[in-house]
Scaffold this active site. Structure first.
Site, short mmCIF file in Angstrom:
data_model
loop_
_atom_site.label_atom_id
_atom_site.label_comp_id
_atom_site.label_asym_id
_atom_site.label_seq_id
_atom_site.Cartn_x
_atom_site.Cartn_y
_atom_site.Cartn_z
N GLU A 121 7.53 2.20 3.65
CA GLU A 121 7.65 3.27 4.30
C GLU A 121 8.88 3.86 3.43
O GLU A 121 9.94 3.08 2.92
CB GLU A 121 8.04 3.31 5.88
CG GLU A 121 6.70 3.07 6.26
CD GLU A 121 7.16 2.98 7.91
OE1 GLU A 121 7.98 3.80 8.15
OE2 GLU A 121 6.39 2.62 8.88
N CYS A 138 15.32 8.00 2.43
CA CYS A 138 15.73 6.62 2.72
C CYS A 138 14.67 5.66 2.16
O CYS A 138 13.37 5.71 2.46
CB CYS A 138 15.44 6.57 4.35
SG CYS A 138 16.05 5.14 5.38
N CYS A 145 11.07 -7.58 7.22
CA CYS A 145 12.40 -7.87 7.13
C CYS A 145 12.60 -9.32 7.90
O CYS A 145 12.19 -9.44 8.90
CB CYS A 145 13.24 -6.75 7.69
SG CYS A 145 15.35 -7.20 7.54
N CYS A 149 16.25 -7.66 13.63
CA CYS A 149 17.13 -7.27 14.87
C CYS A 149 16.45 -6.59 16.00
O CYS A 149 15.44 -6.16 15.83
CB CYS A 149 17.78 -5.90 14.10
SG CYS A 149 19.01 -6.43 12.66
N CYS A 152 14.71 -3.14 16.12
CA CYS A 152 14.26 -2.84 15.01
C CYS A 152 12.75 -2.79 14.90
O CYS A 152 12.42 -3.97 15.04
CB CYS A 152 14.86 -3.04 13.66
SG CYS A 152 14.12 -2.69 12.05
N GLY A 201 13.58 -3.73 5.30
CA GLY A 201 14.19 -4.61 4.63
C GLY A 201 15.83 -4.57 4.71
O GLY A 201 16.29 -3.64 4.88
N GLU A 202 16.42 -5.87 4.17
CA GLU A 202 17.73 -5.85 4.05
C GLU A 202 18.24 -5.84 2.62
O GLU A 202 17.78 -6.63 1.79
CB GLU A 202 18.45 -7.22 4.63
CG GLU A 202 19.74 -7.45 4.26
CD GLU A 202 20.78 -6.63 4.40
OE1 GLU A 202 21.53 -6.13 3.36
OE2 GLU A 202 21.02 -6.07 5.50
N SER A 233 22.92 0.43 2.59
CA SER A 233 23.25 0.14 4.06
C SER A 233 22.88 -1.22 4.18
O SER A 233 21.88 -1.77 3.89
CB SER A 233 22.48 0.93 4.81
OG SER A 233 22.43 0.48 6.25
N SER A 255 25.15 -1.33 9.31
CA SER A 255 24.61 -1.36 10.72
C SER A 255 25.13 -1.92 11.53
O SER A 255 24.81 -3.40 11.76
CB SER A 255 23.13 -1.67 10.05
OG SER A 255 22.44 -1.08 9.43
N LEU A 256 26.19 -1.41 12.17
CA LEU A 256 27.15 -2.32 13.18
C LEU A 256 26.37 -2.65 14.60
O LEU A 256 26.05 -3.83 14.87
CB LEU A 256 28.32 -1.44 13.49
CG LEU A 256 29.33 -2.37 14.19
CD1 LEU A 256 29.97 -3.35 13.50
CD2 LEU A 256 30.62 -1.50 14.57
N HIS A 257 26.12 -1.53 15.19
CA HIS A 257 25.26 -1.64 16.38
C HIS A 257 26.13 -2.27 17.89
O HIS A 257 25.42 -2.22 18.90
CB HIS A 257 23.89 -1.97 16.17
CG HIS A 257 23.47 -1.31 14.94
ND1 HIS A 257 23.17 -0.04 14.91
CD2 HIS A 257 22.73 -1.87 14.05
CE1 HIS A 257 22.71 0.32 13.87
NE2 HIS A 257 22.31 -0.85 13.29
N ASN A 336 15.58 5.77 18.29
CA ASN A 336 13.94 6.27 18.21
C ASN A 336 13.15 5.19 18.79
O ASN A 336 12.53 4.16 18.17
CB ASN A 336 13.65 6.54 16.87
CG ASN A 336 12.71 7.68 16.77
OD1 ASN A 336 11.89 7.76 17.67
ND2 ASN A 336 12.61 8.29 15.72
N CYS A 379 12.31 4.36 10.85
CA CYS A 379 11.73 3.25 9.78
C CYS A 379 11.02 2.11 10.33
O CYS A 379 11.44 1.32 11.37
CB CYS A 379 12.91 2.62 9.22
SG CYS A 379 12.47 1.68 7.87
#
Length: 411
Positions: A121, A138, A145, A149, A152, A201-202, A233, A255-257, A336, A379
């Protein structure tokens, strides 16, 4: 050197750059020029016996005028155009689904690879800015991935493979072309103003392809983007952050979170390998470069707000302590939700309170506006609906269902 040998050589180079790319079986298969960086294309033309300045000419036609037909490249000799037509192509990934939101957000699902291929995407988000209309794209770097996470959607689809350079740049090419396809060639202009390597993906786990793609984004013969407008990111692959210091100067986002290791281990499992102390230290090293023109003046901290999970006042206080010595801007992201997600979105009041605590402590802290909800713009959501072929998603949904059943039986 014969054209067939040149084609074989370049295909071999491309395979080395992207180890997981499909094996080329025929030496006569055309070489896709779309993903080549300028040094790669200069070498390609020199191997053909041509002057390397031809690379810049062709790149302008591809990335600034969005031309895929060599016959339209009018400042190149007819003989060279015929040669290129025989051994080369300019081919973006196939669009299998596109959706344009009423708020201006655009989303594409691309098929990558041969045959049925795999799906990725790309999302474009427009926003008014003091400098004018900003269009931020983006971009995905992998099919699925591997980091998994917990919040995600992409992670629930498992990891299939890395994208190659043509598949990465092809997303940017198509987003620009979507505004220009009905515009005469010589009147076309680049529409995307910002890029974030933050899709599926990373990106730091597909390092070489992502690095060369970002170099093309910055190249004046291609997209000519400011290094402050290209952002990578990452969830925190510490050794690759350190490698980026030597290789490229673009903006960095984390991407802390979660503000502590215990919670981040749960939400972002790579934290078990590279815990927060190591990650913050790597960020400090990244922005240590001197120079007023550097884009490394601060790190953007991305923080998805999960109801009752990471949005308590004590989490805000922990953030303040964690980031006190790291020049940073904080972006709070309302979660989201996606089907079977085990989390909910924090309330608006909770998010605003969290923001106020950070702002009062001196941080620049913004709340991301949710966009494209009507087209599943988060995403990984749309690919998950269009084609989810992995067992990970199925197993994850069963796990969530079992957990809910236990809660019902207890309550």
């Amino acid at each position: 050197m014969s054209t067939e040998v040149v084609a074989t050589s370049v295909v071999s180079d491309a395979q080395q750059q992207s180890p997981s790319a499909p094996t080329q079986q025929k030496s006569v298969e055309k070489v896709n020029l779309l993903g080549m960086s300028r040094p790669q294309m200069e070498k390609f033309f020199e191997d053909m016996g041509e002057k390397k300045f031809r690379a810049g000419q062709v790149m302008k036609w591809i990335h600034q005028f969005f031309v895929t037909d060599f016959a339209e490249m009018t400042n190149i000799s007819g003989k060279l155009r015929e040669k290129l037509e025989k051994i080369c192509e300019i081919k973006a990934p196939e669009v299998v689904h596109k959706n344009y939101s009423k708020d201006g957000t655009r989303k594409w699902v691309f098929r990558v690879g041969d045959g049925e291929g795999s799906l990725v995407e790309t999302v474009l988000i427009p926003a008014e800015h003091r400098s004018g209309l900003r269009r931020t794209l983006c971009i995905s770097s992998q099919v699925g991935c591997a980091l998994d996470c917990s919040f995600c959607s992409t992670g629930k689809q498992g990891f299939q493979r890395d994208l190659n350079q043509a598949e990465i740049i092809g997303q940017l090419w198509m987003a620009n072309y979507s505004y220009m396809e009905d515009v005469p060639v010589l009147e076309r202009e680049r529409s995307v103003t910002n890029v974030v390597m933050m899709g599926m993906g990373e990106p730091l786990l597909n390092y070489d392809a992502v690095l060369n793609s970002m170099r093309t984004m910055l190249d004046d013969f291609a997209y000519g983007m400011s290094k402050r407008r290209v952002t990578l990111s990452t969830s925190g692959v510490v050794p690759k952050i350190d490698q980026m210091v030597k290789d490229i100067d673009v903006a960095l986002a984390i991407s802390l979170h979660a503000p502590n290791d215990e919670l981040r281990n749960e939400l972002v499992p790579i934290n078990k390998k590279y815990p927060l102390e190591q990650l913050i230290a790597a960020c400090q090293r990244y922005i240590a470069k001197d120079g007023n023109e550097s884009s490394r003046k601060h790190v953007t901290i991305e923080y998805v707000m999960l109801d009752g999970v990471n949005d308590h006042p004590e989490h805000a206080q922990q953030m303040i302590k964690l980031l006190k010595n790291l020049p940073s801007k904080i972006n709070l992201i309302p979660f989201n939700p996606f089907p079977h997600a085990p989390y909910g979105r924090s309330s608006r009041n909770r998010i605003i309170s969290f923001q106020k605590t950070l702002s009062d402590a001196g941080f620049v802290c913004t709340i991301r506006q949710t966009r494209g909800d009507d087209i599943d713009a988060a995403c990984g959501q749309l690919v998950g609906q269009v084609a989810d072929r992995t067992r990970r998603a199925e197993q994850w949904k069963k796990k969530v269902a079992a957990k809910n059943e236990i809660l019902r039986s207890q309550g």
